[in-house]
Motif scaffolding. Structure first.
Motif, PDB file in Angstrom:
ATOM      1  N   LYS A   1       0.847  -1.185   0.000  1.00 55.37           N
ATOM      2  CA  LYS A   1       0.000   0.000   0.000  1.00 55.37           C
ATOM      3  C   LYS A   1       0.887   1.242   0.000  1.00 55.37           C
ATOM      4  CE  LYS A   1      -4.061  -1.993   2.268  1.00 55.37           C
ATOM      5  NZ  LYS A   1      -5.038  -1.871   3.379  1.00 55.37           N
ATOM      6  N   LYS A   2       0.325   2.334  -0.514  1.00 59.61           N
ATOM      7  CA  LYS A   2       1.062   3.588  -0.617  1.00 59.61           C
ATOM      8  C   LYS A   2       0.380   4.652   0.237  1.00 59.61           C
ATOM      9  CE  LYS A   2       2.837   6.849  -4.108  1.00 59.61           C
ATOM     10  NZ  LYS A   2       2.891   7.138  -5.567  1.00 59.61           N
ATOM     11  N   ILE A   3       1.186   5.346   1.022  1.00 56.65           N
ATOM     12  CA  ILE A   3       0.677   6.418   1.881  1.00 56.65           C
ATOM     13  C   ILE A   3       1.275   7.735   1.395  1.00 56.65           C
ATOM     14  CG2 ILE A   3       0.511   7.308   4.233  1.00 56.65           C
ATOM     15  CD1 ILE A   3       1.034   4.445   5.211  1.00 56.65           C
TER      16      ILE A   3
ATOM     17  N   LEU B   1      -4.173   0.809  -1.831  1.00 55.37           N
ATOM     18  CA  LEU B   1      -3.641  -0.450  -2.351  1.00 55.37           C
ATOM     19  C   LEU B   1      -2.830  -0.211  -3.616  1.00 55.37           C
ATOM     20  CD1 LEU B   1      -3.699  -3.558  -1.926  1.00 55.37           C
ATOM     21  CD2 LEU B   1      -5.679  -3.615  -3.457  1.00 55.37           C
ATOM     22  N   ARG B   2      -1.634  -0.843  -3.678  1.00 53.17           N
ATOM     23  CA  ARG B   2      -0.780  -0.774  -4.862  1.00 53.17           C
ATOM     24  C   ARG B   2      -0.489  -2.144  -5.447  1.00 53.17           C
ATOM     25  NH1 ARG B   2       0.605   0.616  -8.211  1.00 53.17           N
ATOM     26  NH2 ARG B   2       2.559   1.688  -8.550  1.00 53.17           N
ATOM     27  N   GLY B   3      -0.881  -3.180  -4.730  1.00 55.15           N
ATOM     28  CA  GLY B   3      -0.675  -4.532  -5.228  1.00 55.15           C
ATOM     29  C   GLY B   3      -0.923  -5.545  -4.134  1.00 55.15           C
TER      30      GLY B   3
ATOM     31  N   PRO C   1       9.717   5.061  -0.540  1.00 51.47           N
ATOM     32  CA  PRO C   1       9.625   5.733   0.763  1.00 51.47           C
ATOM     33  C   PRO C   1       8.198   5.903   1.272  1.00 51.47           C
ATOM     34  CG  PRO C   1      11.238   6.834  -0.617  1.00 51.47           C
ATOM     35  CD  PRO C   1      10.508   5.857  -1.502  1.00 51.47           C
ATOM     36  N   ASN C   2       7.205   5.772   0.393  1.00 57.89           N
ATOM     37  CA  ASN C   2       5.803   5.929   0.800  1.00 57.89           C
ATOM     38  C   ASN C   2       5.068   4.599   0.930  1.00 57.89           C
ATOM     39  OD1 ASN C   2       5.840   8.834   0.784  1.00 57.89           O
ATOM     40  ND2 ASN C   2       5.793   8.758  -1.449  1.00 57.89           N
TER      41      ASN C   2
END
Length: 211
Positions: free
Chosen positions: A42-44, A52-54, A91-92
């Motif tokens: 996940k990306k913040i 969700l990124r994958g 980094p995110n």
């Protein structure tokens, strides 16, 4: 019993970073075993809600070292719902590793608990006479705020069924429920772990772009 832990999440970050840097993956610091498993990225951004990124894994038992190595990359780079994760996103990112346990057949499509069980559904598409299946991990329905019925209907769509969702269709679902242990780590926690245990900070310099 083996449970999802910090070292497994570290290994997934190690694997992804090694891919970008074209370097060997450092050896894992967790015990071997065979479990069904998933890796979720996940990306913040700007302190917002993780997106969700994958997320890809296997419902069949895999050797967990090979499994986490494979699915760390597959979920990051080859989840067809999303573009591949780019180096600049690291980094995110946060990584969640899941080990699945306690598989049980449900008596009917509502024979499970939100927040406790993940579910696998299997049914026949009446329009095409084809078998369809899909799964949600235990945390998904609770995170979305769904009831058991809402989760089932969403999962029917995830399985690729586009027709009318009727009670007759729901009643022919074969449901398997399961539980999981999971561990979530943000990239900043990963860098702190590496600095503390290895005396160095992970390097993003000179890394190659994702495939």
């Amino acid at each position: 019993m083996v449970t999802a832990n910090q070292e497994m999440a570290v290994y997934c970050f190690d694997t992804l970073l090694a891919h970008y840097n074209n370097q060997p993956v450092p050896p894992p610091a967790f015990d071997e075993g065979n479990f069904p498993l998933f890796v979720t990225w996940k990306k913040i951004v700007n302190g917002g809600e993780p997106r969700l990124r994958g997320c890809i894994g296997t419902l069949e038992a895999r050797h967990i070292i090979d499994g986490f190595k494979d699915y760390a990359l597959t979920s990051a780079l080859r989840d067809r719902r999303f573009p591949p994760i780019q180096l600049k996103e690291l980094p995110n990112l946060e990584c969640t590793v899941s080990l699945l346990t306690n598989y049980e057949h449900g008596l009917h499509y509502l024979d499970w608990e939100v927040g406790k069980h993940g579910i696998i559904i299997e049914f026949t598409d009446p329009d095409y006479n084809t078998r369809r299946s899909a799964t949600y991990l235990p945390e998904v329905a609770a995170h979305e705020g769904w009831t058991t019925l809402e989760a089932i209907d969403s999962l029917i769509r995830k399985a690729g069924y586009n027709g009318a969702i009727t009670e007759s269709l729901r009643k022919q679902i074969r449901l398997t429920r399961y539980q999981s242990t999971l561990f979530t780590m943000h990239y900043s926690e990963y860098t702190n772990y590496v600095k503390t245990t290895r005396g160095a900070t992970p390097s993003l310099a000179g890394a190659k772009p994702s495939n």
